[in-house]
Design a protein around this motif. Structure first.
Motif, PDB file in Angstrom:
ATOM      1  N   ARG A 155       0.828  -1.209   0.000  1.00  0.00           N
ATOM      2  CA  ARG A 155       0.000   0.000   0.000  1.00  0.00           C
ATOM      3  C   ARG A 155       0.859   1.254   0.000  1.00  0.00           C
ATOM      4  NH1 ARG A 155      -2.702  -2.761   4.135  1.00  0.00           N
ATOM      5  NH2 ARG A 155      -1.868  -1.285   5.667  1.00  0.00           N
ATOM      6  N   ASN A 156       1.903   1.246   0.798  1.00  0.00           N
ATOM      7  CA  ASN A 156       2.738   2.433   0.913  1.00  0.00           C
ATOM      8  C   ASN A 156       3.652   2.622  -0.282  1.00  0.00           C
ATOM      9  OD1 ASN A 156       2.584   3.988   3.704  1.00  0.00           O
ATOM     10  ND2 ASN A 156       2.122   1.838   4.103  1.00  0.00           N
ATOM     11  N   ILE A 157       4.088   1.546  -0.884  1.00  0.00           N
ATOM     12  CA  ILE A 157       4.917   1.685  -2.091  1.00  0.00           C
ATOM     13  C   ILE A 157       4.135   2.417  -3.178  1.00  0.00           C
ATOM     14  CG2 ILE A 157       5.862   0.359  -4.032  1.00  0.00           C
ATOM     15  CD1 ILE A 157       7.009  -1.592  -1.971  1.00  0.00           C
ATOM     16  N   ASP A 158       2.863   2.098  -3.333  1.00  0.00           N
ATOM     17  CA  ASP A 158       2.050   2.822  -4.318  1.00  0.00           C
ATOM     18  C   ASP A 158       2.019   4.319  -4.008  1.00  0.00           C
ATOM     19  OD1 ASP A 158       1.486   0.501  -5.675  1.00  0.00           O
ATOM     20  OD2 ASP A 158      -0.435   0.147  -4.672  1.00  0.00           O
ATOM     21  N   ARG A 159       1.878   4.650  -2.726  1.00  0.00           N
ATOM     22  CA  ARG A 159       1.836   6.068  -2.338  1.00  0.00           C
ATOM     23  C   ARG A 159       3.189   6.738  -2.573  1.00  0.00           C
ATOM     24  NH1 ARG A 159       0.091   7.637   3.705  1.00  0.00           N
ATOM     25  NH2 ARG A 159       1.987   6.450   4.172  1.00  0.00           N
ATOM     26  N   TRP A 160       4.271   6.038  -2.227  1.00  0.00           N
ATOM     27  CA  TRP A 160       5.600   6.618  -2.418  1.00  0.00           C
ATOM     28  C   TRP A 160       5.891   6.869  -3.899  1.00  0.00           C
ATOM     29  CZ3 TRP A 160       7.878   2.249   1.126  1.00  0.00           C
ATOM     30  CH2 TRP A 160       7.487   2.495   2.445  1.00  0.00           C
ATOM     31  N   LEU A 161       5.492   5.929  -4.740  1.00  0.00           N
ATOM     32  CA  LEU A 161       5.702   6.116  -6.183  1.00  0.00           C
ATOM     33  C   LEU A 161       4.851   7.279  -6.703  1.00  0.00           C
ATOM     34  CD1 LEU A 161       5.820   2.398  -7.370  1.00  0.00           C
ATOM     35  CD2 LEU A 161       7.725   4.006  -7.307  1.00  0.00           C
ATOM     36  N   ASP A 162       3.604   7.368  -6.227  1.00  0.00           N
ATOM     37  CA  ASP A 162       2.745   8.487  -6.643  1.00  0.00           C
ATOM     38  C   ASP A 162       3.352   9.829  -6.248  1.00  0.00           C
ATOM     39  OD1 ASP A 162       0.897   6.769  -7.740  1.00  0.00           O
ATOM     40  OD2 ASP A 162      -0.448   6.792  -6.006  1.00  0.00           O
ATOM     41  N   ASP A 163       4.091   9.863  -5.150  1.00  0.00           N
ATOM     42  CA  ASP A 163       4.710  11.095  -4.673  1.00  0.00           C
ATOM     43  C   ASP A 163       6.071  11.365  -5.321  1.00  0.00           C
ATOM     44  OD1 ASP A 163       2.587  11.709  -3.081  1.00  0.00           O
ATOM     45  OD2 ASP A 163       3.504  11.035  -1.215  1.00  0.00           O
ATOM     46  N   GLY A 164       6.486  10.478  -6.234  1.00  0.00           N
ATOM     47  CA  GLY A 164       7.721  10.724  -6.973  1.00  0.00           C
ATOM     48  C   GLY A 164       8.981  10.219  -6.319  1.00  0.00           C
ATOM     49  N   LEU A 165       8.858   9.367  -5.304  1.00  0.00           N
ATOM     50  CA  LEU A 165      10.046   8.802  -4.676  1.00  0.00           C
ATOM     51  C   LEU A 165      10.628   7.683  -5.550  1.00  0.00           C
ATOM     52  CD1 LEU A 165       8.908   8.600  -0.955  1.00  0.00           C
ATOM     53  CD2 LEU A 165      10.666  10.092  -1.892  1.00  0.00           C
ATOM     54  N   ASP A 166      11.935   7.537  -5.487  1.00  0.00           N
ATOM     55  CA  ASP A 166      12.647   6.475  -6.191  1.00  0.00           C
ATOM     56  C   ASP A 166      12.812   5.313  -5.209  1.00  0.00           C
ATOM     57  OD1 ASP A 166      14.428   4.785  -7.466  1.00  0.00           O
ATOM     58  OD2 ASP A 166      15.895   6.344  -7.943  1.00  0.00           O
ATOM     59  N   LEU A 167      12.332   4.137  -5.559  1.00  0.00           N
ATOM     60  CA  LEU A 167      12.420   3.007  -4.631  1.00  0.00           C
ATOM     61  C   LEU A 167      13.854   2.605  -4.339  1.00  0.00           C
ATOM     62  CD1 LEU A 167       9.431   0.725  -5.695  1.00  0.00           C
ATOM     63  CD2 LEU A 167       9.502   2.545  -3.979  1.00  0.00           C
ATOM     64  N   ASN A 168      14.811   3.018  -5.180  1.00  0.00           N
ATOM     65  CA  ASN A 168      16.219   2.781  -4.866  1.00  0.00           C
ATOM     66  C   ASN A 168      16.631   3.476  -3.578  1.00  0.00           C
ATOM     67  OD1 ASN A 168      17.285   1.124  -6.989  1.00  0.00           O
ATOM     68  ND2 ASN A 168      17.064   2.852  -8.372  1.00  0.00           N
ATOM     69  N   GLN A 169      15.928   4.546  -3.216  1.00  0.00           N
ATOM     70  CA  GLN A 169      16.243   5.295  -2.008  1.00  0.00           C
ATOM     71  C   GLN A 169      15.787   4.597  -0.736  1.00  0.00           C
ATOM     72  OE1 GLN A 169      14.041   9.030  -3.735  1.00  0.00           O
ATOM     73  NE2 GLN A 169      15.131   9.691  -1.894  1.00  0.00           N
ATOM     74  N   ILE A 170      14.743   3.771  -0.841  1.00  0.00           N
ATOM     75  CA  ILE A 170      13.983   3.383   0.343  1.00  0.00           C
ATOM     76  C   ILE A 170      14.464   2.047   0.908  1.00  0.00           C
ATOM     77  CG2 ILE A 170      11.688   2.872   1.233  1.00  0.00           C
ATOM     78  CD1 ILE A 170      10.566   4.781  -0.868  1.00  0.00           C
ATOM     79  N   ILE A 171      14.606   2.025   2.209  1.00  0.00           N
ATOM     80  CA  ILE A 171      14.985   0.839   2.977  1.00  0.00           C
ATOM     81  C   ILE A 171      13.844   0.567   3.949  1.00  0.00           C
ATOM     82  CG2 ILE A 171      16.655  -0.095   4.620  1.00  0.00           C
ATOM     83  CD1 ILE A 171      18.538   2.250   3.352  1.00  0.00           C
ATOM     84  N   PHE A 172      13.402  -0.673   4.040  1.00  0.00           N
ATOM     85  CA  PHE A 172      12.259  -1.011   4.893  1.00  0.00           C
ATOM     86  C   PHE A 172      12.729  -1.568   6.226  1.00  0.00           C
ATOM     87  CE2 PHE A 172       9.006  -4.366   6.037  1.00  0.00           C
ATOM     88  CZ  PHE A 172       8.156  -3.461   6.663  1.00  0.00           C
ATOM     89  N   ASP A 173      12.196  -1.003   7.295  1.00  0.00           N
ATOM     90  CA  ASP A 173      12.435  -1.487   8.655  1.00  0.00           C
ATOM     91  C   ASP A 173      11.099  -1.999   9.201  1.00  0.00           C
ATOM     92  OD1 ASP A 173      12.853  -1.853  11.370  1.00  0.00           O
ATOM     93  OD2 ASP A 173      13.712   0.139  11.725  1.00  0.00           O
ATOM     94  N   PRO A 174      10.986  -3.297   9.510  1.00  0.00           N
ATOM     95  CA  PRO A 174       9.707  -3.831   9.993  1.00  0.00           C
ATOM     96  C   PRO A 174       9.344  -3.370  11.397  1.00  0.00           C
ATOM     97  CG  PRO A 174      11.378  -5.541  10.001  1.00  0.00           C
ATOM     98  CD  PRO A 174      11.987  -4.365   9.291  1.00  0.00           C
ATOM     99  N   GLY A 175      10.232  -2.641  12.065  1.00  0.00           N
ATOM    100  CA  GLY A 175       9.877  -2.062  13.361  1.00  0.00           C
ATOM    101  C   GLY A 175       9.720  -3.094  14.454  1.00  0.00           C
ATOM    102  N   ILE A 176      10.765  -3.867  14.707  1.00  0.00           N
ATOM    103  CA  ILE A 176      10.706  -4.869  15.773  1.00  0.00           C
ATOM    104  C   ILE A 176      10.370  -4.175  17.099  1.00  0.00           C
ATOM    105  CG2 ILE A 176      12.043  -6.587  17.051  1.00  0.00           C
ATOM    106  CD1 ILE A 176      11.429  -7.340  14.119  1.00  0.00           C
ATOM    107  N   GLY A 177       9.302  -4.656  17.761  1.00  0.00           N
ATOM    108  CA  GLY A 177       8.895  -4.092  19.041  1.00  0.00           C
ATOM    109  C   GLY A 177       7.958  -2.913  18.943  1.00  0.00           C
ATOM    110  N   PHE A 178       7.758  -2.388  17.769  1.00  0.00           N
ATOM    111  CA  PHE A 178       6.825  -1.266  17.581  1.00  0.00           C
ATOM    112  C   PHE A 178       5.519  -1.808  17.005  1.00  0.00           C
ATOM    113  CE2 PHE A 178      10.744   0.994  17.970  1.00  0.00           C
ATOM    114  CZ  PHE A 178      10.422   2.256  18.452  1.00  0.00           C
ATOM    115  N   GLY A 179       4.550  -2.070  17.869  1.00  0.00           N
ATOM    116  CA  GLY A 179       3.276  -2.593  17.404  1.00  0.00           C
ATOM    117  C   GLY A 179       3.289  -4.091  17.154  1.00  0.00           C
TER     118      GLY A 179
END
Length: 461
Positions: free
Chosen positions: A352-376
Motif C-alpha cells: 500500500r505504501n509503495i504505491d503512495r511513495w511512487l505516486d509522490d515521486g520517490l525512487d524506490l532505490n532510495q527506500i529501505i524497509f524497517d519492519p519495526g521490531i517491538g513497535f506494534g
C-alpha cells in the motif's frame, strides 16, 4: 548507465589506500557521482595460499563518468595501482618452466595488495578480449562487489544479465552494513543519559583531538570507536521513541543534534571514504536542517507518513529508512491483530505504501524497509518477523532490522536492557545468514569484530 569501478585493499592502511585510489581516479579525469559504503570481507584465496595472505579486505564501488575508452581506463588503473604500491608477480627465472611461471603468477594474483582496482561495468558495453572482460567476469558471484553495488543502485541490471543487483543479492547473500546507534537523549530505553545532551563541542575536540582532550568524553569516544572500526552508518537520534518516552519538539531536537553533527563533520573533513550519517527523527524540520548540515540518510520511525518528509526525501534524493509502527512512542498494548501472520500484515502495509511513495515521486532505490521490531508487535510477532526476513524482501526493498536490546528478548533473558548485547549479537549473526542488508545495533564495534570472525568460517561467497 554509468562506469563502475570496484576498489579493494587488504595491506597497509586500507582506508587511506582506498582514499588515495579515489583521488587518483579523480585527478585522471574520472567524474565521481557516488561512492558506496565500505564493506569488509575475507580474502579470496587459492588452496595453496600462504597463511600470511589471509587478511580481510575493505571494498567499495564508485560510479561516475569519464571520456576514456575502456582500454584507456584499464591502463590508467594499472598506473594508479603501481603508484600506490601494488606488487606485480616476479618475472620468470631461468630455472622455471612455463607452467611453473604461470602457476606462480596465478598464485601471486591472490596475495595481499595495497590496492586492487577492477573495471566492473562500462556503461552498457560488453567486451571480451584477452586483456579485458566487461562486465567483470565475476561480478554476479562476489558479495564484496554486489554488496556495494546494492547500496548504490539496487535496481541496476548488469549488461548481459536479466536480474537486478537486488535480485542477485537474494542468491549471493550480501555482507551486512552495520548501523551504530548514537543516542543524544536522557530517556532512551537502554542507554538514556549515557551521552549527556551537549550545548556545544569544545575547540580542541572539533579540531581533531581524540577522546579525553576535552568536551564530552563519552560522545567523542563513541564516535571515534565507530570510525576506527569502519562502522558504515552512524544513526544519530535526539528523541527517544521507546515506551513512556517524553515527546521532544523540533527546536529542542535540533538543539541537541547540531553540535553533534558539527563534531562528526569535523571528524570526517577531507574523507571521501567515510560512514553515512543517518538522522533518526520524525520531524520534517529537523530532517531538512540535518541534510543541509551534511547528513546522508533519513531514518523515519513513522514510515514516511508525513507528506513533508516524503517531499524532503524526493527533493534531496537521500537514502530513507521507512519503519512500520502502530504508535510512537511504542506502546505494548497496541500490536498487530491476531488472525493473520505478522509477515503478511507487513507485506500488505508495504505494498500500500509503495504505491503512495511512487505516486509522490520517490525512487524506490532510495527506500529501505524497517519492519519495526517491538513497535506494534508482541514478542512472538517480533520473532516471526526475525525468522522470516527474506519474505519481507518480496517487495523489492532493502531491509533494515533494529532488534538491539529490545523487550521481546525478555522471554529468554532477565538481564536489564543495557546488558543484552550478547543476546543481540546472537540474533544479529542469524540475520547475517539470512542476508539482511542493514543491522542497527547499540554496540556496532563488538558486532563488527564478531562478524569478522564469523565470516571467515561461514563465508558468504
Amino acid at each position: 548507465m554509468a562506469i563502475f569501478f570496484g576498489l579493494g585493499s587488504n595491506e597497509g592502511n586500507r582506508n587511506a589506500n582506498l582514499q588515495h585510489a579515489v583521488e587518483q581516479l579523480k585527478s585522471n579525469g574520472f567524474e565521481i557521482s557516488a561512492i558506496s559504503p565500505i564493506v569488509e570481507t575475507p580474502a579470496l584465496l587459492p588452496k595453496d595460499a600462504e597463511p600470511s595472505w589471509n587478511k580481510p579486505f575493505l571494498n567499495c564501488v564508485i560510479s561516475g563518468q569519464a571520456r576514456w575508452q575502456p582500454s584507456q581506463g584499464l591502463e590508467i588503473v594499472k598506473q594508479i595501482e603501481a603508484r600506490l604500491g601494488r606488487r606485480v608477480a616476479e618475472a620468470k627465472t631461468a630455472a622455471m618452466t612455463g607452467a611453473q611461471a604461470r602457476a606462480k603468477t596465478q598464485a601471486k594474483k591472490w596475495s595481499p595488495r595495497t590496492i586492487d582496482i577492477d573495471l566492473l561495468i562500462w556503461h552498457d558495453q560488453i567486451v571480451d578480449s584477452r586483456k579485458l572482460t566487461l562486465p567483470h567476469y565475476a561480478i554476479t558471484e562476489r558479495a564484496f562487489v554486489l554488496t556495494p553495488l546494492l547500496h548504490l543502485q539496487p535496481d541496476l541490471v548488469i549488461p548481459g544479465q536479466n536480474q537486478t543487483v537486488f535480485d542477485l543479492c537474494r542468491t549471493v547473500k550480501p555482507a551486512p552494513l552495520w548501523m551504530g546507534i548514537l543516542n543524544i537523549t536522557p530517556d532512551s530505553f537502554s542507554d538514556g543519559g549515557q551521552i549527556p545532551v551537549p550545548d556545544s563541542i569544545c575547540t580542541s575536540a572539533v579540531l581533531g583531538g581524540r577522546a579525553g582532550d576535552g568536551g564530552d568524553e563519552a560522545l567523542l569516544a563513541r564516535i571515534d570507536a565507530m570510525l576506527d572500526e569502519n562502522v558504515q552508518i552512524i544513526d544519530v537520534g535526539a528523541e527517544s521513541t521507546g515506551p513512556n518516552a517524553a515527546a521532544v519538539d523540533a527546536d529542542e531536537e535540533w538543539r541537541r543534534l547540531q553540535p553533534v553533527l558539527n563534531l562528526i563533520n569535523q571528524r570526517l573533513r577531507g574523507r571521501c571514504i567515510r560512514p553515512m550519517i543517518s538522522i533518526d527523527s520524525r520531524h520534517a524540520a529537523t530532517l531538512e536542517k540535518a541534510l543541509n548540515h551534511g547528513a546522508d540518510m533519513i531514518n523515519d520511525v513513522t514510515g514516511l507518513r508525513d507528506p513533508a518528509i516524503r517531499e524532503i526525501a524526493k527533493v534531496s534524493g537521500c537514502q530513507v529508512v521507512a519503519m512500520h509502527s502502530l504508535s510512537i512512542p511504542a506502546d505494548a498494548k497496541i500490536v498487530l491483530p491476531a488472525g493473520d501472520t505478522a509477515v503478511n500484515q507487513l507485506r500488505d502495509w508495504l505494498h500500500r505504501n509503495i504505491d503512495r511513495w511512487l505516486d509522490d515521486g520517490l525512487d524506490l532505490n532510495q527506500i529501505i524497509f524497517d519492519p519495526g521490531i517491538g513497535f506494534g508487535k508482541n514478542s512472538l510477532q517480533s520473532f516471526e518477523l526475525l525468522q522470516h526476513c527474506n519474505e519481507l524482501k518480496d517487495a523489492g526493498l532493502r531491509l533494515l532490522i533494529g532488534h538491539s536490546r529490545k523487550s521481546f528478548m525478555s522471554g529468554f533473558t532477565d538481564r536489564q536492557f543495557g546488558q543484552r548485547d550478547l543476546e543481540t549479537l546472537g540474533i544479529s549473526l542469524a540475520l547475517c545468514q539470512q542476508g539482511v542488508e542493514i543491522i542497527r545495533v547499540h554496540d556496532p564495534v563488538m558486532h563488527i569484530r564478531a562478524y569478522r570472525g564469523w565470516s571467515h568460517v561461514a563465508r558468504m561467497d
